[in-house]
Design a protein around this motif. Structure first.
Motif, PDB file in Angstrom:
ATOM      1  N   PRO A  19       0.831  -1.204   0.000  1.00 39.91           N
ATOM      2  CA  PRO A  19       0.000   0.000   0.000  1.00 39.91           C
ATOM      3  C   PRO A  19       0.867   1.255   0.000  1.00 39.91           C
ATOM      4  CG  PRO A  19      -0.058  -1.086   2.144  1.00 39.91           C
ATOM      5  CD  PRO A  19       0.762  -1.956   1.229  1.00 39.91           C
ATOM      6  N   GLY A  20       0.311   2.322  -0.489  1.00 37.54           N
ATOM      7  CA  GLY A  20       1.040   3.584  -0.505  1.00 37.54           C
ATOM      8  C   GLY A  20       0.262   4.659  -1.233  1.00 37.54           C
ATOM      9  N   ASP A  21       0.879   5.813  -1.350  1.00 36.71           N
ATOM     10  CA  ASP A  21       0.248   6.930  -2.050  1.00 36.71           C
ATOM     11  C   ASP A  21      -0.083   6.523  -3.483  1.00 36.71           C
ATOM     12  OD1 ASP A  21       0.540   8.458   0.217  1.00 36.71           O
ATOM     13  OD2 ASP A  21       2.438   9.339  -0.444  1.00 36.71           O
ATOM     14  N   GLY A  22      -1.214   6.954  -3.972  1.00 37.09           N
ATOM     15  CA  GLY A  22      -1.586   6.662  -5.349  1.00 37.09           C
ATOM     16  C   GLY A  22      -2.001   5.225  -5.570  1.00 37.09           C
ATOM     17  N   GLY A  23      -2.382   4.502  -4.506  1.00 33.52           N
ATOM     18  CA  GLY A  23      -2.839   3.128  -4.657  1.00 33.52           C
ATOM     19  C   GLY A  23      -1.786   2.081  -4.395  1.00 33.52           C
ATOM     20  N   GLY A  24      -0.540   2.494  -4.179  1.00 37.88           N
ATOM     21  CA  GLY A  24       0.509   1.535  -3.863  1.00 37.88           C
ATOM     22  C   GLY A  24       1.191   0.981  -5.101  1.00 37.88           C
ATOM     23  N   TYR A  25       1.881  -0.125  -4.912  1.00 39.14           N
ATOM     24  CA  TYR A  25       2.638  -0.735  -6.002  1.00 39.14           C
ATOM     25  C   TYR A  25       2.795  -2.227  -5.738  1.00 39.14           C
ATOM     26  CZ  TYR A  25       6.439  -0.330  -2.615  1.00 39.14           C
ATOM     27  OH  TYR A  25       7.206  -0.436  -1.475  1.00 39.14           O
ATOM     28  N   ASP A  26       3.148  -2.963  -6.775  1.00 36.62           N
ATOM     29  CA  ASP A  26       3.349  -4.408  -6.666  1.00 36.62           C
ATOM     30  C   ASP A  26       4.838  -4.736  -6.697  1.00 36.62           C
ATOM     31  OD1 ASP A  26       0.629  -4.809  -6.628  1.00 36.62           O
ATOM     32  OD2 ASP A  26       0.477  -5.280  -8.760  1.00 36.62           O
ATOM     33  N   VAL A  27       5.199  -5.747  -5.915  1.00 38.26           N
ATOM     34  CA  VAL A  27       6.560  -6.281  -5.898  1.00 38.26           C
ATOM     35  C   VAL A  27       6.444  -7.757  -6.251  1.00 38.26           C
ATOM     36  CG1 VAL A  27       8.625  -6.667  -4.506  1.00 38.26           C
ATOM     37  CG2 VAL A  27       7.205  -4.657  -4.076  1.00 38.26           C
ATOM     38  N   ALA A  28       7.199  -8.212  -7.256  1.00 37.02           N
ATOM     39  CA  ALA A  28       7.068  -9.592  -7.730  1.00 37.02           C
ATOM     40  C   ALA A  28       8.403 -10.326  -7.646  1.00 37.02           C
ATOM     41  CB  ALA A  28       6.555  -9.608  -9.165  1.00 37.02           C
ATOM     42  N   PHE A  29       8.300 -11.629  -7.390  1.00 38.87           N
ATOM     43  CA  PHE A  29       9.447 -12.522  -7.303  1.00 38.87           C
ATOM     44  C   PHE A  29       9.102 -13.807  -8.036  1.00 38.87           C
ATOM     45  CE2 PHE A  29       9.227  -9.920  -3.556  1.00 38.87           C
ATOM     46  CZ  PHE A  29      10.528  -9.499  -3.331  1.00 38.87           C
ATOM     47  N   HIS A  30      10.109 -14.470  -8.598  1.00 34.92           N
ATOM     48  CA  HIS A  30       9.874 -15.776  -9.204  1.00 34.92           C
ATOM     49  C   HIS A  30      11.136 -16.624  -9.087  1.00 34.92           C
ATOM     50  CE1 HIS A  30      11.785 -13.817 -12.724  1.00 34.92           C
ATOM     51  NE2 HIS A  30      12.220 -15.039 -12.977  1.00 34.92           N
ATOM     52  N   GLY A  31      10.975 -17.919  -9.335  1.00 35.91           N
ATOM     53  CA  GLY A  31      12.122 -18.815  -9.286  1.00 35.91           C
ATOM     54  C   GLY A  31      11.744 -20.230  -9.664  1.00 35.91           C
ATOM     55  N   GLU A  32      12.703 -21.118  -9.431  1.00 33.74           N
ATOM     56  CA  GLU A  32      12.539 -22.536  -9.764  1.00 33.74           C
ATOM     57  C   GLU A  32      12.924 -23.372  -8.548  1.00 33.74           C
ATOM     58  OE1 GLU A  32      14.970 -25.806 -12.346  1.00 33.74           O
ATOM     59  OE2 GLU A  32      14.579 -23.885 -13.323  1.00 33.74           O
ATOM     60  N   PHE A  33      12.143 -24.413  -8.285  1.00 35.90           N
ATOM     61  CA  PHE A  33      12.482 -25.335  -7.204  1.00 35.90           C
ATOM     62  C   PHE A  33      13.625 -26.243  -7.659  1.00 35.90           C
ATOM     63  CE2 PHE A  33       8.109 -24.205  -6.159  1.00 35.90           C
ATOM     64  CZ  PHE A  33       8.244 -23.902  -4.822  1.00 35.90           C
ATOM     65  N   ARG A  34      14.698 -26.247  -6.914  1.00 33.01           N
ATOM     66  CA  ARG A  34      15.847 -27.100  -7.213  1.00 33.01           C
ATOM     67  C   ARG A  34      15.796 -28.403  -6.427  1.00 33.01           C
ATOM     68  NH1 ARG A  34      20.283 -23.938  -9.260  1.00 33.01           N
ATOM     69  NH2 ARG A  34      19.346 -22.665 -10.887  1.00 33.01           N
ATOM     70  N   GLU A  35      15.353 -28.307  -5.169  1.00 33.40           N
ATOM     71  CA  GLU A  35      15.282 -29.496  -4.313  1.00 33.40           C
ATOM     72  C   GLU A  35      14.079 -29.348  -3.395  1.00 33.40           C
ATOM     73  OE1 GLU A  35      18.151 -32.003  -1.234  1.00 33.40           O
ATOM     74  OE2 GLU A  35      18.942 -30.239  -2.253  1.00 33.40           O
ATOM     75  N   VAL A  36      13.321 -30.440  -3.236  1.00 31.78           N
ATOM     76  CA  VAL A  36      12.166 -30.464  -2.356  1.00 31.78           C
ATOM     77  C   VAL A  36      12.246 -31.750  -1.544  1.00 31.78           C
ATOM     78  CG1 VAL A  36       9.639 -30.511  -2.212  1.00 31.78           C
ATOM     79  CG2 VAL A  36      10.763 -29.186  -4.028  1.00 31.78           C
ATOM     80  N   ARG A  37      12.455 -31.612  -0.240  1.00 28.51           N
ATOM     81  CA  ARG A  37      12.478 -32.773   0.660  1.00 28.51           C
ATOM     82  C   ARG A  37      11.515 -32.495   1.808  1.00 28.51           C
ATOM     83  NH1 ARG A  37      17.855 -33.903   2.937  1.00 28.51           N
ATOM     84  NH2 ARG A  37      18.756 -32.181   1.782  1.00 28.51           N
ATOM     85  N   ALA A  38      10.234 -32.787   1.540  1.00 31.87           N
ATOM     86  CA  ALA A  38       9.206 -32.520   2.556  1.00 31.87           C
ATOM     87  C   ALA A  38       9.436 -33.425   3.765  1.00 31.87           C
ATOM     88  CB  ALA A  38       7.832 -32.771   1.959  1.00 31.87           C
TER      89      ALA A  38
END
Length: 124
Positions: A19-38
């Motif tokens: 949120p912020g002045d003028g309606g705010g702004y978006d922040v985006a992140f992305h990536g790839e899963f390299r290892e998943v050990r649930a």
């Protein structure tokens, strides 16, 4: 918005509205899963969209002690110190602390949206 394909080679992306002045702004992140050990380990790449191209390697580890208390450890590794410094200069530490506080609240109080009151307790 959040998109997750939770498997090695799968991708993820999320957008946070600040949120912020003028309606705010978006922040985006992305990536790839390299290892998943649930349920103990996630290793992913991370790109902060809108910043100069710099991919970090994130390692998230969950360790439970003998009392059932789980500790989350997050390591973020940048190949270039200047990329690390640029990420830190965004104020991301404060944002990460807010996220960790919300996660702790979710785990200790139960599942509900942080912007909504918790569910009412059933009558005794």
């Amino acid at each position: 918005m959040c998109e997750i394909d939770l498997r090695p080679g799968g991708t993820w992306r999320y957008v946070v509205h600040e949120p912020g002045d003028g309606g705010g702004y978006d922040v985006a992140f992305h990536g790839e899963f390299r290892e998943v050990r649930a349920p103990h380990l996630l290793v992913t790449t991370e790109v902060h969209e809108g910043m100069p191209p710099a991919t970090a390697l994130d390692t998230v580890q969950f360790d439970e002690d003998e009392h059932g208390v789980t500790t989350l450890t997050l390591d973020v590794l940048h190949e270039v110190p200047a990329h690390r410094d640029a990420q830190l200069a965004t104020g991301m530490e404060g944002g990460m602390q807010v996220s960790m506080d919300r996660l702790e609240e979710l785990v200790t109080r139960g599942a509900h949206r942080p912007d909504q009151p918790p569910p009412a307790s059933p009558p005794a």
